[in-house]
Write a protein that holds these residues in place. Sequence first.
Motif: not given
Lengths: 349, 350
Positions: B228-229, B232-233, B257, B261
């Motif tokens: 999903e995210d 964040a994951h 992305k 991260y």
Amino acid sequence: MTVELPSTQRALVFDTWNGPLEVRQVPVPSPADDEILVKIEYSGICHSDLHVWLGDLKDMSVCPLVGGHEGAGSVVQIGKNVTGWQLGDKAGVKLMNFNCLNCEFCKKGHEPLCHHIQNYGFDRSGTFQEYLTIRGVDAAKINKDTNLAAAAPILCAGVTVYKALKESNVAPGQIIVLTGAGGGLGSLAIQYACAMGMRVVAMDHGSKEAHCKGLGAEWFVDAFETPDIVSHITKLTEGGPHGVINFAVARKPMEQAVEYVRKRGTVVFVGLPKDSKVTFDTTPFIFNAITIKGSIVGSRLDVDEAMEFVTRGIVKVPLELVKLEDVPAVYQRMLDGKINSRAVVDFSL
Amino acid sequence: MVSSDVPKTQRALIFESYGGPLEIKQLPIPQPNEDELLVKMEYSGICHSDVHTWLGDFHYVSKCPMIGGHEGAGSVISVGSKVKNWQIGDKVGIKLVQGNCLNCEYCQTGHEPLCPHVWNIGVQKYGTFQEYATIRDVDAIKIPKSMNMAAAAPVLCGGVTAYKALKESEVKSGQIVAVTGAGGGLGSFAIQYARAMGMRVVAIDHPSKEAHCKSLGAEWFVDAFGTEDIVAHIREITDGGAHGVVNFAAAKVPMEKALEYVRKRGTVVFVGLAKDSKILVDTIPLIFNAVKIKGSIVGSRLDVNEAMDFVARGAVNVPLELVKLEDVAEVYTKMHDGKINSRVVVDFSL
């Protein structure tokens, strides 16, 4: 240990983003056990002070606020747990403080990346006031022989450009392009780059050519009037500069830099434009093995190193001394691109 | 010196137009110049970039008609008069980048792929999807005699590309690297090299690749499509972000992305060539987090030697699928559909 201090001091305060900047009388703070109290004699004025006041950096600043984060002065009070400081020592108050000294970034010396830091002049009161407390470990030692007015701008601008130059990986004898070269950061960067043995291409508005050349730039490129800046610079440097440091706060020079930097060269982003999203084509980026880096101020050690260049007279800081009351006018001149040197508040004026 | 049993013609896989038929034709065998070797090809790896070349995605630098392939492994059967250091029977590798001038600033500093004089076999000159090929002796890669030749072939491009990108990531042993497109040809190599270099691996790909990635040594697997995210994951499982990200996924979203991260002061390395190659970068977090973005492309001869050594001593062991020269067209389709879990290598003896 105590010297005689007033109970109030002058401070430049704003209550709302982009609102009036007023000189007010506020209480003089008392240092905690691990802090020193510094009488601020000079404070540099940064573009980021302007951005904070304008509200461009709302998510990392507070309001009301006293701005300023390049304070230089002398120690007038020392908390009981402080070691390594004496009354009368020359001290610098820089932007980033309250490092936890315990996370992976502090341990590796990448102190600006610590999650716990507080920024003077951003999320707590800064150096546009006559007296300020700072943790003993956070304060920068300034050599007694260093011109304090010249030392002030090193605490943010000087260390920022010095760190960015180190990040550029440009070796002595190689070529670096500086965009926004004639501005506050760029002016220092030209000198540091030359002091570090780099050859400098200064890029800015045509009115800044003499200034940039005067500071040591080998080439000047008019950022606004030069047609096809990419091919011009590529030709001038016979294949592109080995590094580019972008101080210009605009999107286009950032995107162009990725096009003219040499194969395997490094583009360092420092300037914070309002329109901060840039587009670049990853295919030539990959084929030419280019690097893009973000760089932000530096560690305490970087500050010490940057300060040393000034103490030795290798880097001279063109100074314009102003009164605390003049800060709003300086901000306006910054917005108009009319600052050729470092504007520094002289609290004795 | 000439081996006695060289035939007059050879099989070669050639296409006449971009995206057009891939046909096996009989072509003359080239004669080596005085500074060249003639190599009998035993194996040739198949790369995604071979597909892109055939499709015309690199039309601005490639030629047509063309024989593809740039991961050739075989043996020396003829040596030009000025060649030193090579003997008939030596095992030799033919890689993508050829023709280095050895004299410009890039050659002198070991950044050989950046030399303005290079050409790329399989892209601008006939490549390794043919039974015999010539190569300049200084361009040829020595392959240890004891080495599995089929395993050596894919190191010449896929292996060295993955290895070089990992070096560029500046991730140290014990630190975490995230690999996007981890289950593909390059990603599979990267997982193994990263592990051999002491890195901890987060493999990011389609969930059908989870078992494959884990079996190669990935410590974590992240579903690139179903998570999903993902930002964040990944930050959560790596306790603050990966120290480096190597991006093999040839798409815009994973590239963008990765910048979100990657850890503060981390490095994102772009390798995969997306068709939609323009990405949007927010410079504010890039600056505040002191993040680095790098482009990386293949590697030098020394990088190839180093990458080859990992395979020769068994530290890197990527599953191979051997196919016939006639099967290349079908392999391209499977690659395009993301159905390749290993390195596919043409075995010329089949």
